[in-house]
Scaffold this active site. Sequence first.
Site, PDB file in Angstrom:
ATOM      1  N   ASP A 207       1.667  -0.532  11.460  1.00  0.00           N
ATOM      2  CA  ASP A 207       1.796  -1.784  12.536  1.00  0.00           C
ATOM      3  C   ASP A 207       2.679  -2.573  11.972  1.00  0.00           C
ATOM      4  O   ASP A 207       3.016  -3.710  12.118  1.00  0.00           O
ATOM      5  CB  ASP A 207       0.402  -2.427  11.984  1.00  0.00           C
ATOM      6  CG  ASP A 207       0.454  -2.412  10.775  1.00  0.00           C
ATOM      7  OD1 ASP A 207       1.206  -1.966   9.870  1.00  0.00           O
ATOM      8  OD2 ASP A 207      -0.542  -2.826  10.335  1.00  0.00           O
TER       9      ASP A 207
ATOM     10  N   ARG B 225      -7.159  -2.623  10.201  1.00  0.00           N
ATOM     11  CA  ARG B 225      -7.360  -4.271   9.608  1.00  0.00           C
ATOM     12  C   ARG B 225      -7.726  -5.381  11.411  1.00  0.00           C
ATOM     13  O   ARG B 225      -8.415  -5.528  11.479  1.00  0.00           O
ATOM     14  CB  ARG B 225      -7.870  -6.052   8.853  1.00  0.00           C
ATOM     15  CG  ARG B 225      -8.272  -5.158   7.436  1.00  0.00           C
ATOM     16  CD  ARG B 225      -7.773  -5.590   6.315  1.00  0.00           C
ATOM     17  NE  ARG B 225      -7.233  -5.936   5.839  1.00  0.00           N
ATOM     18  CZ  ARG B 225      -6.005  -5.460   5.105  1.00  0.00           C
ATOM     19  NH1 ARG B 225      -6.751  -4.159   4.401  1.00  0.00           N
ATOM     20  NH2 ARG B 225      -5.350  -5.639   4.252  1.00  0.00           N
TER      21      ARG B 225
ATOM     22  N   ARG C  14       1.087  -5.221  -5.300  1.00  0.00           N
ATOM     23  CA  ARG C  14       0.604  -6.644  -4.498  1.00  0.00           C
ATOM     24  C   ARG C  14       1.263  -7.402  -5.274  1.00  0.00           C
ATOM     25  O   ARG C  14       0.836  -7.569  -6.173  1.00  0.00           O
ATOM     26  CB  ARG C  14      -0.157  -6.789  -3.493  1.00  0.00           C
ATOM     27  CG  ARG C  14      -0.259  -5.583  -2.347  1.00  0.00           C
ATOM     28  CD  ARG C  14      -1.032  -6.065  -1.093  1.00  0.00           C
ATOM     29  NE  ARG C  14      -1.138  -4.828   0.228  1.00  0.00           N
ATOM     30  CZ  ARG C  14      -1.921  -3.858  -0.040  1.00  0.00           C
ATOM     31  NH1 ARG C  14      -2.345  -3.332  -1.423  1.00  0.00           N
ATOM     32  NH2 ARG C  14      -1.957  -2.965   1.038  1.00  0.00           N
TER      33      ARG C  14
ATOM     34  N   THR D 150       3.955   2.689   5.960  1.00  0.00           N
ATOM     35  CA  THR D 150       2.777   1.953   5.530  1.00  0.00           C
ATOM     36  C   THR D 150       1.011   2.649   6.907  1.00  0.00           C
ATOM     37  O   THR D 150       2.274   3.213   8.308  1.00  0.00           O
ATOM     38  CB  THR D 150       2.274   0.461   6.266  1.00  0.00           C
ATOM     39  OG1 THR D 150       1.182   0.670   6.532  1.00  0.00           O
ATOM     40  CG2 THR D 150       3.223   0.510   7.775  1.00  0.00           C
TER      41      THR D 150
ATOM     42  N   ASP E 120      -0.963   2.749   9.016  1.00  0.00           N
ATOM     43  CA  ASP E 120      -1.683   1.616   9.861  1.00  0.00           C
ATOM     44  C   ASP E 120      -0.530   1.678  10.805  1.00  0.00           C
ATOM     45  O   ASP E 120      -0.283   1.574  12.257  1.00  0.00           O
ATOM     46  CB  ASP E 120      -1.573   0.115   9.316  1.00  0.00           C
ATOM     47  CG  ASP E 120      -2.766   0.476   8.059  1.00  0.00           C
ATOM     48  OD1 ASP E 120      -3.651   1.190   8.459  1.00  0.00           O
ATOM     49  OD2 ASP E 120      -3.059  -0.444   7.092  1.00  0.00           O
TER      50      ASP E 120
ATOM     51  N   GLY F 143       0.462  -1.477  -0.070  1.00  0.00           N
ATOM     52  CA  GLY F 143      -0.274  -0.015   0.255  1.00  0.00           C
ATOM     53  C   GLY F 143       0.962   1.247  -0.016  1.00  0.00           C
ATOM     54  O   GLY F 143       2.173   1.306   0.883  1.00  0.00           O
TER      55      GLY F 143
ATOM     56  N   ASP G  73       4.792  -5.121   6.434  1.00  0.00           N
ATOM     57  CA  ASP G  73       4.964  -5.828   6.019  1.00  0.00           C
ATOM     58  C   ASP G  73       5.444  -7.197   5.667  1.00  0.00           C
ATOM     59  O   ASP G  73       5.837  -8.112   5.164  1.00  0.00           O
ATOM     60  CB  ASP G  73       3.950  -6.440   7.933  1.00  0.00           C
ATOM     61  CG  ASP G  73       4.196  -6.663   9.122  1.00  0.00           C
ATOM     62  OD1 ASP G  73       5.332  -5.499   9.157  1.00  0.00           O
ATOM     63  OD2 ASP G  73       3.240  -6.405   9.485  1.00  0.00           O
TER      64      ASP G  73
END
Length: 320
Positions: free
Chosen positions: A130, A172, A73, A126, A128, A12, A104
């Site tokens: 995360d 998510r 991706r 990213t 996120d 992303g 990741d």
Amino acid sequence: MAQRIAVLSSGGDAPGMNAAIRAVVRKGLYHGFEMIGVERGYDGVIGGKFMPMNAKSVSGIIQYGGTILKTARSEAFRTSEGFIEAINQLKRFDIDSLVVIGGDGSMAGAMKLAEAGIKTMVIPATIDNDMVGTDYTIGFDTAVNTVLDAVNKIRDTTASHERVAIVEVMGRHAGHIALMSGLACGAEIILLPERPLDIEKVCERLQNTYRRGKLYSIIMLAEGVAHGFDIAKIIDEKTSFEPHVTVLGYIQRGGMPLATDNIMASRMGGAAIDSIIKGEVNRLTSIQAGKLITVPYEEAVKYKNTIDIADYELAGVLAT
């Protein structure tokens, strides 16, 4: 012949990726490396989408979101045939080191290449926030501020019509965006994947807020908890409120990067080149305890950036 360093963006997109590309290319050129850009991530490696890059290649890009190298991706890279072809292409183009900018999944690809003998570095990017191995990923601060700006607009209508607004944001598996934007905007309720959903308590809190005289509420919802429209339907059935749902979606990924993300991207890009110069490869550029370091992949995967429960509890207290 100068060493060749290739750079790609994968997964992303995130605001600040262009600043990272710029830093890698210009720092590499400064130290005498030949710089190569790879278009469309690992798919581009497999397809041989390599192009020489100079200082002008990255001129005037730092203020834009997205990535000039494009991103994807790659399902092909997950296959043995695709992976072997990626290695062959890197060798065919005489790539000495590969810098990967992404999350990741992108790091997993870099680790796999490292195991096959390809020197790699990863820059975490990213929205996120995360990723393993780092407390901060490029794009997070800009995404949070994009959410905050949207909520401030949504709040005007929500207050005028005395409504409950559900704002669904990305996340998510991790609730960093929902938590930080919820804390920043003063959301009455924050729903995270890391915390069990108790819809009865949500309804009770909305009713208590209304009884105290506050005639509107903001619910910040991470997409990994549930769909906003499903939550709205349950609240509608159990209370007198008729929640309105706004799904922010991809606007969280776009827009001009804020200073934080461009600064971090620039520093991380420079650190990746410095690490290559030192021979310290197969590492993640990382922020831990406020410091920029590089971490071997095998150590990075042990370090998980989880949400701060204290921040979550504070947001609840401040919203009462």
